[in-house]
Design a protein around this motif. Structure first.
Motif, PDB file in Angstrom:
ATOM      1  N   GLY A 108      38.791  38.502  36.656  1.00  0.00           N
ATOM      2  CA  GLY A 108      38.209  38.546  37.906  1.00  0.00           C
ATOM      3  C   GLY A 108      36.554  38.633  37.707  1.00  0.00           C
ATOM      4  O   GLY A 108      35.989  38.838  36.658  1.00  0.00           O
ATOM      5  N   LEU A 109      36.008  38.323  38.822  1.00  0.00           N
ATOM      6  CA  LEU A 109      34.600  38.038  38.937  1.00  0.00           C
ATOM      7  C   LEU A 109      33.770  39.511  38.967  1.00  0.00           C
ATOM      8  O   LEU A 109      32.665  39.353  38.971  1.00  0.00           O
ATOM      9  CB  LEU A 109      33.936  37.218  40.133  1.00  0.00           C
ATOM     10  CG  LEU A 109      34.637  35.834  40.155  1.00  0.00           C
ATOM     11  CD1 LEU A 109      34.024  34.935  41.260  1.00  0.00           C
ATOM     12  CD2 LEU A 109      34.280  35.043  38.831  1.00  0.00           C
ATOM     13  N   SER A 110      34.351  40.503  39.129  1.00  0.00           N
ATOM     14  CA  SER A 110      33.732  41.546  39.374  1.00  0.00           C
ATOM     15  C   SER A 110      33.207  42.218  37.912  1.00  0.00           C
ATOM     16  O   SER A 110      32.181  43.202  38.065  1.00  0.00           O
ATOM     17  CB  SER A 110      34.815  42.912  39.595  1.00  0.00           C
ATOM     18  OG  SER A 110      35.966  42.824  38.685  1.00  0.00           O
TER      19      SER A 110
ATOM     20  N   LEU B 184      43.347  44.101  27.641  1.00  0.00           N
ATOM     21  CA  LEU B 184      41.991  43.233  27.725  1.00  0.00           C
ATOM     22  C   LEU B 184      41.368  43.519  29.132  1.00  0.00           C
ATOM     23  O   LEU B 184      40.325  43.931  29.100  1.00  0.00           O
ATOM     24  CB  LEU B 184      42.253  41.744  27.512  1.00  0.00           C
ATOM     25  CG  LEU B 184      40.971  41.055  27.691  1.00  0.00           C
ATOM     26  CD1 LEU B 184      39.956  41.048  26.377  1.00  0.00           C
ATOM     27  CD2 LEU B 184      41.270  39.488  27.655  1.00  0.00           C
ATOM     28  N   SER B 185      42.169  43.470  30.135  1.00  0.00           N
ATOM     29  CA  SER B 185      41.632  43.745  31.344  1.00  0.00           C
ATOM     30  C   SER B 185      41.006  45.083  31.424  1.00  0.00           C
ATOM     31  O   SER B 185      39.603  45.382  31.873  1.00  0.00           O
ATOM     32  CB  SER B 185      42.506  43.552  32.551  1.00  0.00           C
ATOM     33  OG  SER B 185      43.040  42.266  32.771  1.00  0.00           O
TER      34      SER B 185
ATOM     35  N   THR C 258      34.612  30.542  26.576  1.00  0.00           N
ATOM     36  CA  THR C 258      35.431  31.987  26.651  1.00  0.00           C
ATOM     37  C   THR C 258      34.799  32.905  27.691  1.00  0.00           C
ATOM     38  O   THR C 258      35.934  33.590  28.334  1.00  0.00           O
ATOM     39  CB  THR C 258      34.919  32.578  25.183  1.00  0.00           C
ATOM     40  OG1 THR C 258      35.608  31.797  24.107  1.00  0.00           O
ATOM     41  CG2 THR C 258      35.930  34.032  25.065  1.00  0.00           C
ATOM     42  N   ARG C 259      33.680  32.934  28.062  1.00  0.00           N
ATOM     43  CA  ARG C 259      33.296  33.763  29.041  1.00  0.00           C
ATOM     44  C   ARG C 259      34.112  33.297  30.329  1.00  0.00           C
ATOM     45  O   ARG C 259      34.530  34.126  31.361  1.00  0.00           O
ATOM     46  CB  ARG C 259      31.842  33.588  29.279  1.00  0.00           C
ATOM     47  CG  ARG C 259      31.320  34.709  30.443  1.00  0.00           C
ATOM     48  CD  ARG C 259      29.665  34.566  30.603  1.00  0.00           C
ATOM     49  NE  ARG C 259      29.291  35.274  31.757  1.00  0.00           N
ATOM     50  CZ  ARG C 259      28.989  35.009  32.938  1.00  0.00           C
ATOM     51  NH1 ARG C 259      29.465  33.957  33.331  1.00  0.00           N
ATOM     52  NH2 ARG C 259      28.622  35.857  33.837  1.00  0.00           N
ATOM     53  N   LEU C 260      33.946  32.048  30.524  1.00  0.00           N
ATOM     54  CA  LEU C 260      34.911  31.554  31.664  1.00  0.00           C
ATOM     55  C   LEU C 260      36.281  31.895  31.762  1.00  0.00           C
ATOM     56  O   LEU C 260      36.846  32.366  32.843  1.00  0.00           O
ATOM     57  CB  LEU C 260      34.711  30.137  31.948  1.00  0.00           C
ATOM     58  CG  LEU C 260      35.057  29.424  33.261  1.00  0.00           C
ATOM     59  CD1 LEU C 260      34.485  29.716  34.332  1.00  0.00           C
ATOM     60  CD2 LEU C 260      34.657  27.942  33.128  1.00  0.00           C
TER      61      LEU C 260
END
Length: 357
Positions: free
Chosen positions: A155-157, A129-130, A146-148
């Protein structure tokens, strides 16, 4: 815009994901500035509307086979179609040089609740997934919740290329019809719509009935699929209980009737990406009792009754013993039932992503 929709994840017997694939693809294909080619596994037939369809011999249950097919054949198919973007309806990435690839993420259940989804799915998500979120040109989630979850995990990148495009339920049309399998003398019943996978937590409601914690004479009506025998296994011990009624699949008109006439519609799930049965039940006039999940508060707000201790049969017993709120109408955002609106938002994301690439 020419869009190749990769729907290889869709299986013939699926309920929620199948509904998303069919409704989204039909809506995209109906837009005047979109042409759609959908790729699906053989046997995953469906009504795809105005989309061009290509069925390929790839097993929907085999992630490795899907990856190999994408590496060997999808790029050629996309180029032959003249695709401006590839939309993959699952978080599975395979690079296609020169064509932006957008993936969809429905939920992070296997990662955030591995005990409910099994070790195999946990490891697959952990390994992929990452990487998928990092390499994809854009990621679309089916809800803001789900986005959160995705940003917390990855991570926020990836925040700037991650978009929440909430999906839609369906207004259960057709003539409401009492299912033939529901005995005529049954008027008081609680309805459950969905699968019997472990994270759906139907067992807690079944135990409430088994322990006599619901009003006497109330039946428990179950509607939905059996993917691998888990439904039959979970309900087997209650077949002769006198209070269980297993209807399996029903028509849209029958589901609308059941939602409208049930004392309560239960949704005991422990983890969801959207919660389509709740939205559809409320729209049909159902009185919903559900686990307090962020995604449900996002879609239907406080207009339904929530259970805060979903693993407790006693909690479900108390909730199902309360006076049903018959006739209560909950105002819902029409966007919740507009797949055309979903498709328009999705197309905007595809245009933005193609412009960046």
């Amino acid at each position: 815009m020419r869009i190749l929709v990769d729907a290889l994840i869709m299986k013939r017997e699926q309920a929620g994901l199948r509904s998303v694939a069919l409704n989204l693809t039909r809506a995209l294909a109906s837009l005047p500035d979109a042409e759609v080619l959908v790729v699906a596994a053989r046997g995953a037939a469906g009504e795809w509307g105005d989309a061009e369809v290509s069925h390929v011999s790839v097993g929907a249950n085999g992630p490795l086979r899907r990856w190999l097919w994408r590496k060997s054949s999808r790029a050629r198919m996309a180029r032959d179609f003249g695709a401006d973007a590839i939309l993959t309806l699952s978080p599975e990435y395979s690079k296609t040089p020169g064509i932006p690839n957008i993936v969809m993420v429905h939920d992070l259940g296997p990662l955030l609740a591995p005990g409910l989804y099994g070790r195999v799915r946990f490891l697959r998500y952990l390994m992929t997934l990452s990487r998928t979120a990092r390499l994809a040109d854009a990621v679309i989630t089916v809800s803001s919740s789900t986005r959160l979850d995705l940003l917390r995990w990855c991570g926020l990148s990836i925040a700037e290329k991650t978009f929440a495009v909430p999906i839609a339920g369906q207004l259960l049309g057709g003539e409401p019809e009492r299912p033939a399998g529901l005995p005529r003398n049954v008027d008081d019943f609680v309805l459950y719509v969905g699968a019997h996978l472990s994270h759906k937590n139907v067992s807690s409601v079944l135990q409430a009935f088994e322990k006599g914690l619901v009003p006497k004479g109330t039946r428990f009506v179950c509607v939905g699929p059996d993917y691998g025998g888990e439904r039959a296994a979970e309900l087997a011990k209650y077949r002769n209980s006198g209070w269980l009624i297993d209807l399996g699949f029903v028509t849209v008109g029958q589901l609308a009737w059941l939602n409208a006439h049930a004392n309560q519609v239960v949704f005991p799930s422990l983890f969801e990406g959207f919660g389509m049965p709740v939205v559809e039940a409320v729209a049909a006039g159902g009185r919903v009792v559900a686990t307090r999940l962020g995604v449900l508060q996002e879609s239907v707000g406080d207009g339904i009754q929530y259970v805060t201790d979903p693993l407790s049969p006693e909690a479900w017993g108390r909730a199902l013993s309360a006076e049903p709120r018959k006739g209560k109408q909950i105002p819902l955002n029409p966007r919740l039932f507009s797949w055309e609106a979903v498709a328009e938002e999705m197309l905007e994301v595809l245009h933005v992503t193609a412009g960046r690439s």
